[in-house]
Motif scaffolding. Sequence first.
Motif: not given
Length: 179
Positions: A40, A43, A46-47, A82, A85-86, A88
């Motif tokens: 997790a 995420c 990525e932010r 990735y 689901h995330f 990125i």
Amino acid sequence: MDSIYQFNAPLCNNSDFPLSQLKGKTVLIVNTASKCHFSAQLCALERLYQQYKSDGFTILAFPCNQFDKNEPLEGMAIKDYYQKHFAINFEVFDKVMVNGPDTHPLFSYLKSHTRGIAQNRAIKWNFTKFLVNAQGQLIARYAPRTKPESLHSVIRSSLEATPIIKTANSRFNTTAILK
């Protein structure tokens, strides 16, 4: 002086990526795994990437299957997973070994310049993070439990220490690096 710029690594699409093309950027290198309980963090990573990429920051994800076989995927399937689901957008490399005789040279370098838990050089789990400054020098190592959002101040500090010209249109102009 040695730096991460002396290394190349294959992206998940098998194209070669010379880390020398990151000169002038602050870089967070992370060993990742899609099935890890820390996944997790992708995420949150990525932010961070979205918040600071225009200031000269990037993240490099190096999938690794050495810890409890948490990265069963191969090649582009890792990046696709990735992204799906995330969400990125930073670089995803081919799977690497971060410990043992087949350790990727980049991780040998990173480990030789830092110590982790209990002053040990070995990487103990997925999502160990290495922060590198704009000169390619290792600044710090962070444990898997270190949440990416706790790295804002150290990332900002590294970005502000980078000798680049500020412009009116953006906080940093990474194409105008001072020598």
